[in-house]
Enzyme design. Structure first.
Site: not given
Ligand code: NAD
Ligand code: DAU
Length: 336
Positions: A123-125, A150, A154
């Site tokens: 992630t970019d975080e 988180y 990562k």
């Molecule tokens: P998600 O939370 O939707 O899915 C995570 C999956 O991992 C689930 O199916 C869960 O059951 C499985 N899991 C959790 N713990 C586990 C374990 N111990 N063993 C096996 N499986 C396990 O997440 P996502 O949004 O699909 O993200 C996928 C990946 O991408 C993550 O590594 C996250 O850090 C990264 N990522 C997500 C975003 C985003 O915007 N969603 C952005 C950047 C990076």
């Molecule tokens: O940047 C990549 C990341 O994006 C991934 O690594 C994470 O897995 C993914 O969850 C996401 O993180 P964020 O914290 O940016 O996503 P989230 O959807 O939780 O929040 C997006 C923005 O919206 C953030 O500035 C927080 C804000 N927010 C979020 C929630 C849940 C609100 O204002 N209200 C809310 O209820």
């Protein structure tokens, strides 16, 4: 080729599996997932009977589970993680267990089984936060500065993946991407939360002043980037992946969703801020464009509208997901 997809029942992992089986029909996929609250096999119902697809339930942090699925694997695409920042603030421990220990367990098994590539999805975080007026973007040389449990977990996993490359010669690649959106995203993340709340007649909770900025990436663009890195990426390298958005504050994202759904500004409420809330993310994706020819193809406004339509058409999916454990989490997170 035989791929092990970890976390394949989650949002991005399941979109990846659906894409991969369509675009690489001769490959075999093993989906290895613990099925936490975020894992949902309904996402994969359409491929359940595909002979090239198999699901194995297991925990990335359990060496026996991991060794059992790693045999005969060519490529690991490692998505499995605890992924929600707010949950990591309530309870960091599962994040360390899965994201750090789980990644290390997978790396060990990948090394032992001579996998040809270990691709880590990050992630970019990990780069921390930009100021609103900062014109810089994150790039592959930006220092790590994670600010939530988180993000720290990562960051730890990224360091471990690179350490296994330098120390043991494991053939790795990493992608660090920005905020994904699209179908099958768990409605704890802001876009599906806003859509489903409005569809249920509830308000959209926006943290703090709402002037926080994310770099929105349509999930299929992210998956194409991973496909290109697996095909042509250089072993040992990291590639940043970002979207087409131009600094849209969260409040404006909420307004767009409200307008598309025919609701009003009064359906948005400003609520208590997230502790340590990162102000802005912005990703420079010129390396992956220059070296591999990838660029995002899905613009935010069009694909936000299509995503909203998907949630309208798939009410049963998200209503089931919003039941049970999620209700308790929602009350705890938004009660004040
Ligand atoms: P998600 O939370 O939707 O899915 C995570 C999956 O991992 C689930 O199916 C869960 O059951 C499985 N899991 C959790 N713990 C586990 C374990 N111990 N063993 C096996 N499986 C396990 O997440 P996502 O949004 O699909 O993200 C996928 C990946 O991408 C993550 O590594 C996250 O850090 C990264 N990522 C997500 C975003 C985003 O915007 N969603 C952005 C950047 C990076
Ligand atoms: O940047 C990549 C990341 O994006 C991934 O690594 C994470 O897995 C993914 O969850 C996401 O993180 P964020 O914290 O940016 O996503 P989230 O959807 O939780 O929040 C997006 C923005 O919206 C953030 O500035 C927080 C804000 N927010 C979020 C929630 C849940 C609100 O204002 N209200 C809310 O209820």
């Amino acid at each position: 080729m035989k791929l092990l997809v970890t976390g394949g029942a989650g949002f991005i992992g399941s979109n990846f599996i659906l894409y991969w089986l369509k675009n690489h029909p001769d490959d075999q996929i093993v989906n290895f997932d613990k099925l936490t609250y975020a894992g949902n096999l309904e996402n994969l119902e359409s491929v359940e009977k595909n002979p090239n697809y198999k699901f194995v339930k297991g925990d990335a942090a359990n060496p026996d589970d991991v060794q059992a699925v790693m045999e005969g694997i060519d490529i690991v695409a490692h998505f499995a993680a605890e992924s929600h920042v707010d949950r990591s603030i309530h309870d960091p421990a599962p994040f360390i267990m899965t994201n750090v220990a789980g990644t290390q367990t997978l790396l060990d098994a990948a090394l032992k089984n001579n996998v040809k590539r270990f691709h880590h999805i990050s992630t970019d975080e990990v780069f921390g936060s930009l100021e609103l007026n900062d014109t810089n973007k994150f790039n592959e040389r930006t220092n790590y500065d994670p600010r939530s449990p988180y993000a720290a977990s990562k960051a730890g996993s990224d360091h471990l993946v690179r350490a296994y490359y330098h120390t043991y010669g494991l053939p790795i690649t990493i992608t660090n991407c920005s905020n994904n959106f699209g179908p099958y995203q768990f409605p704890e993340k802001i876009i599906p939360l806003a859509i489903t709340n409005l569809l249920e007649g509830k308000k959209v909770p926006i943290y703090g002043d709402g002037l926080y900025v994310r770099d929105w990436l349509y999930v299929e663009d992210h998956i194409r980037a991973i496909d290109m890195v697996l095909g042509q990426g250089k072993v040992g390298e990291t590639y940043l992946v970002g979207g087409m958005t131009d600094e849209i504050p969260n409040i404006e994202v909420a307004r767009k969703i409200v307008r598309i759904l025919g609701k009003t500004e009064s359906d948005i409420e400003l609520v208590k801020d997230r502790p340590g809330h990162d102000r802005k993310y912005s990703v420079d994706w010129s390396k992956i464009k220059n070296e591999l020819g990838w660029e995002p193809q899905h613009d935010f406004d069009t694909w936000l509208e299509k995503t909203i339509e998907w949630y309208k058409q798939n009410e049963t999916w998200w209503k089931r997901v919003k039941d049970g454990e999620y209700q308790k989490y929602y009350e705890k997170q938004y009660s004040s």
